[in-house]
Design an enzyme around this catalytic site. Structure first.
Site, PDB file in Angstrom:
ATOM      1  N   ASP A  71      84.443  70.541  12.228  1.00  0.00           N
ATOM      2  CA  ASP A  71      85.364  69.232  12.432  1.00  0.00           C
ATOM      3  C   ASP A  71      86.614  69.680  12.727  1.00  0.00           C
ATOM      4  OD1 ASP A  71      86.649  66.797  11.482  1.00  0.00           O
ATOM      5  OD2 ASP A  71      84.515  66.361  10.907  1.00  0.00           O
ATOM      6  N   ASP A  72      87.866  69.068  12.233  1.00  0.00           N
ATOM      7  CA  ASP A  72      89.146  69.392  12.652  1.00  0.00           C
ATOM      8  C   ASP A  72      89.647  70.853  12.209  1.00  0.00           C
ATOM      9  OD1 ASP A  72      91.697  68.681  13.677  1.00  0.00           O
ATOM     10  OD2 ASP A  72      92.068  66.865  12.290  1.00  0.00           O
TER      11      ASP A  72
ATOM     12  N   LYS B  21      82.199  64.689  17.993  1.00  0.00           N
ATOM     13  CA  LYS B  21      82.616  63.682  16.919  1.00  0.00           C
ATOM     14  C   LYS B  21      84.369  63.458  17.500  1.00  0.00           C
ATOM     15  CE  LYS B  21      84.445  62.840  12.116  1.00  0.00           C
ATOM     16  NZ  LYS B  21      84.565  63.772  10.862  1.00  0.00           N
TER      17      LYS B  21
ATOM     18  N   ASP C 295      87.597  61.233  17.072  1.00  0.00           N
ATOM     19  CA  ASP C 295      88.531  60.449  15.995  1.00  0.00           C
ATOM     20  C   ASP C 295      89.354  59.557  16.825  1.00  0.00           C
ATOM     21  OD1 ASP C 295      89.052  59.881  13.249  1.00  0.00           O
ATOM     22  OD2 ASP C 295      89.116  61.958  12.766  1.00  0.00           O
TER      23      ASP C 295
ATOM     24  N   ARG D  58      81.792  54.884  13.635  1.00  0.00           N
ATOM     25  CA  ARG D  58      81.985  54.636  12.437  1.00  0.00           C
ATOM     26  C   ARG D  58      82.244  52.941  12.040  1.00  0.00           C
ATOM     27  NH1 ARG D  58      84.728  58.878   9.654  1.00  0.00           N
ATOM     28  NH2 ARG D  58      85.433  57.246   8.292  1.00  0.00           N
TER      29      ARG D  58
ATOM     30  N   ASP E 236      87.237  56.437   5.701  1.00  0.00           N
ATOM     31  CA  ASP E 236      86.458  57.720   5.311  1.00  0.00           C
ATOM     32  C   ASP E 236      85.935  57.444   3.996  1.00  0.00           C
ATOM     33  OD1 ASP E 236      87.582  58.734   7.735  1.00  0.00           O
ATOM     34  OD2 ASP E 236      88.557  60.150   6.757  1.00  0.00           O
TER      35      ASP E 236
END
Length: 500
Positions: free
Chosen positions: A77-78, A153, A155, A211, A215
Site C-alpha cells: 500500500d501507500d 490499488k 486511490d 470501493r 475506509d
C-alpha cells in the site's frame, strides 16, 4: 515451484487474452472471475512497511496454507516511494525500505507462487502525501508492468476537484485503466474512489473492483462522525466506517457486483483486536456473502489461532468464490435490541449458488442472543415474485432442503496453533487435504470441483433439514451470524395438489 508459477501465469494470460474471454463482456480485461483474495499491509502496518515485512508475510501465507486457499495477492500500500521522481520522470522506491528495489520484491513473491500488488493515487499526492500518478498514467503503468506488478490499488486523494459527476471520475480513472491495458501485462485494477460518483454504475467496463464507501475501521457498529453517511448516496465518504455501516451501504446496490467487477467493502479487519470473535465471524461471513474482495488486513506472522481459523474457513471462502458470481441480497431487515451505541437490527441475506445450491445468513446485529427464523418463502421470495413465479413450475419453497452449517467445521485452536507454530503442515504428511473436514487446497482442486464432489471442508456439516414450506430457525449470538448452505433434497417436494 517453477511448474506452479508457470501454471499461475499461463492461467492469467489465458484469461487476459483475449480481453473479453469466457466471461464475455462482464470483464473488461479478463480478470476477476471471482472476487480477489490476498493481503494488504495498510490496516496492520500503515506506512511502517518495507521489503522484509512484505516477504516475511508472503512466506507465512505459503507456510500457513493461505495461498492454497486462494489468497494470492500480496499488496504493497501507500508510503513506498521516494518523494521525487527520477531524472526521466519515473517513480522510484524508497531505498531504505526497499534496498533492492520493487522488482526484486516482486520476483521473490512470484517465486513463492504468489502475485504482487502495488498502490498509487489518481491525484496530486497519495493519501499519505507521497508521489501520485495523475498525469503520469502511461509512464507509471509501464513502470509497474516492468517491475512485475499484477495488481494496482488506485486511490482518490488530492484529486484537484476532478470529481462531481460520473463522467469526470470515469475519465480520470479510465486513463489509468487504458494505460495498464496498453502495457500488455494482465494487471488487476482495483479502484479506490470511496464510492464517489457512483462507480457501481459505470466501472464494470474499466475496473475489476471499486470501493463503495469510506475506509473501514475495526468496529462492528460504533458510529463515528468521520464516517457521516449511512447510505450509498454519500457526498462525504470519510473514514472510520464500521462493519454494519458498510453493510448497510452495499445492500441497495448489491446487484452491481458481477464476474469481472466487484463491489469492494474494503480490506478485512479480522484479527486486529477491535471486535469479538463472533463479530469477526460475522464480518468475514458477510464480506463473502456479498462478494466483496477478501483482502486480509492483519499481521499474518503474528496472527492468533482464532484469527487463522476464521480466515482459513474453506466453507465460507467457497461461498465467496462460487462460480455463479451472484452476490447475496438482503431479504428483510427488522428491529432488534439496541446496544451501547444505540444500534441494533437483524437481517436475512440469501444468494443462489452454482449447481442449484443456495446460501443464507441470519445476521444478528442486536445487543443480545436471539432466535432468528426464516421461512422458505422468505428465502425464495425472488423466485415467487419475478420471472413468472409459480407459472414456470414448482417453486423452490415447495421442496425440502438439507441445511449445512458453514461454521460447524471451524478449525480448533489446537490444530490452528500447530500450523502457525510450524508443527503441522497444511499440505504435508501430517495434515492431508483430500478428505479433511477443516482444510482445503484450491490449487489442487478448484472450489467448483470440490463442491461438485461434496468435499466435506466446503459443504459444511449437515445439521438438519427443512420440509417444504417450512421454517429454518437458529439461536444467533449477539453481533453474530448463522450461515448455511442449502441443498435441495431429492424427491422431497409437495405434490401439486398440496401446493393448491
Amino acid at each position: 515451484m517453477a511448474y506452479y508459477m508457470t501454471s499461475i501465469f499461463t492461467a492469467i494470460v489465458t484469461l487476459f487474452l483475449p480481453l473479453a474471454s469466457a466471461l464475455g463482456s462482464t470483464s473488461y480485461n479478463g480478470l476477476a472471475k471471482t472476487p480477489q483474495m490476498g493481503w494488504d499491509n495498510w490496516n496492520a502496518y500503515g506506512c511502517e512497511i518495507d521489503a522484509a515485512t512484505l516477504l516475511e508475510t508472503a512466506q507465512k501465507m505459503v507456510d500457513f496454507g493461505l495461498r492454497d486457499l486462494g489468497y494470492n495477492y500480496v499488496i504493497l500500500d501507500d508510503c513506498w516511494s521516494n518523494m521525487q521522481r527520477s531524472d526521466d520522470g519515473s517513480l522510484v522506491a524508497n531505498a531504505t525500505k526497499f534496498p533492492d528495489g520493487i522488482k526484486a520484491v516482486a520476483d521473490e513473491i512470484h517465486r513463492m507462487g504468489l502475485l504482487f500488488g502495488m498502490y498509487s493515487s489518481a491525484g496530486m499526492y497519495t493519501c499519505a502525501q507521497y508521489l501520485e500518478s495523475l498525469g503520469h498514467e502511461e509512464q507509471d503503468a509501464q513502470t509497474f508492468a516492468d517491475w512485475g506488478v499484477d495488481y494496482l490499488k488506485y486511490d482518490n486523494c488530492y484529486n484537484q476537484g476532478q470529481e462531481g459527476n460520473s463522467l469526470i471520475t470515469f475519465d480520470r480513472y479510465n486513463t489509468m485503466s487504458e494505460a495498464l491495458n496498453k502495457t500488455g501485462r494482465p494487471i488487476f485494477y482495483s479502484m479506490c474512489n470511496w464510492g464517489r460518483d457512483y462507480p457501481w454504475n459505470w466501472a464494470q467496463t474499466m475496473a475489476n473492483s471499486w470501493r463503495i464507501s469510506g475506509d473501514v475501521y475495526d468496529s462492528f457498529d460504533r458510529p463515528d462522525d468521520r464516517c457521516p453517511c449511512t447510505t450509498y448516496d454519500c457526498p462525504l465518504p470519510g473514514f472510520h466506517c464500521s462493519i454494519m455501516n458498510i453493510i448497510g451501504k452495499v445492500a441497495p446496490i448489491i446487484d452491481k457486483g458481477q464476474p469481472g467487477g466487484w463491489n469492494d467493502l474494503d480490506a478485512l479487519e479480522v484479527g486486529n483486536g477491535g471486535m469479538s470473535d463472533d463479530e469477526y465471524k460475522a464480518h468475514f461471513s458477510m464480506w463473502a456473502m456479498v462478494k466483496s474482495p477478501l483482502i486480509m488486513g492483519t499481521n499474518i506472522p503474528k496472527m492468533t489461532a482464532s484469527t487463522y481459523s476464521i480466515l482459513a474457513n474453506p466453507a465460507v471462502i467457497a461461498i465467496s468464490q462460487d462460480s455463479a458470481g451472484t452476490p447475496a441480497y438482503r431479504v428483510w431487515k427488522r428491529a432488534a435490541e439496541v446496544d451501547e451505541y444505540d444500534q441494533g437490527e437483524q437481517s436475512l441475506w440469501v444468494m443462489s449458488l452454482s449447481g442449484g445450491d443456495y446460501a443464507m445468513a441470519m445476521l444478528n446485529a442486536g445487543n443480545a442472543s436471539m432466535e432468528m427464523k426464516a421461512t422458505l418463502e422468505d428465502i425464495f421470495i425472488d423466485k415467487a415474485t419475478t420471472g413468472g413465479g409459480a407459472t414456470r413450475g414448482p417453486l423452490p419453497s415447495s421442496s425440502g432442503w438439507d441445511i449445512y452449517d458453514l461454521w460447524a467445521n471451524r478449525m480448533d485452536d489446537v490444530t490452528a496453533n500447530a500450523i502457525l507454530q510450524g508443527n503441522a503442515t497444511v499440505n504435508g504428511t501430517i495434515m492431508e487435504t483430500s478428505d479433511s473436514m477443516m482444510v482445503y487446497n484450491a490449487t489442487e482442486m478448484a472450489y467448483s470441483d470440490g463442491i461438485g464432489m461434496s468435499h466435506p471442508a466446503l459443504l459444511g456439516v449437515k445439521i438438519s433439514s427443512v420440509q417444504p414450506m417450512g421454517t429454518i430457525s437458529a439461536t444467533v449470538p449477539r453481533h453474530g451470524i448463522a450461515m448455511y448452505r442449502l441443498r435441495k433434497q431429492e424427491g422431497a417436494s409437495m405434490k401439486k395438489r398440496d401446493e393448491l
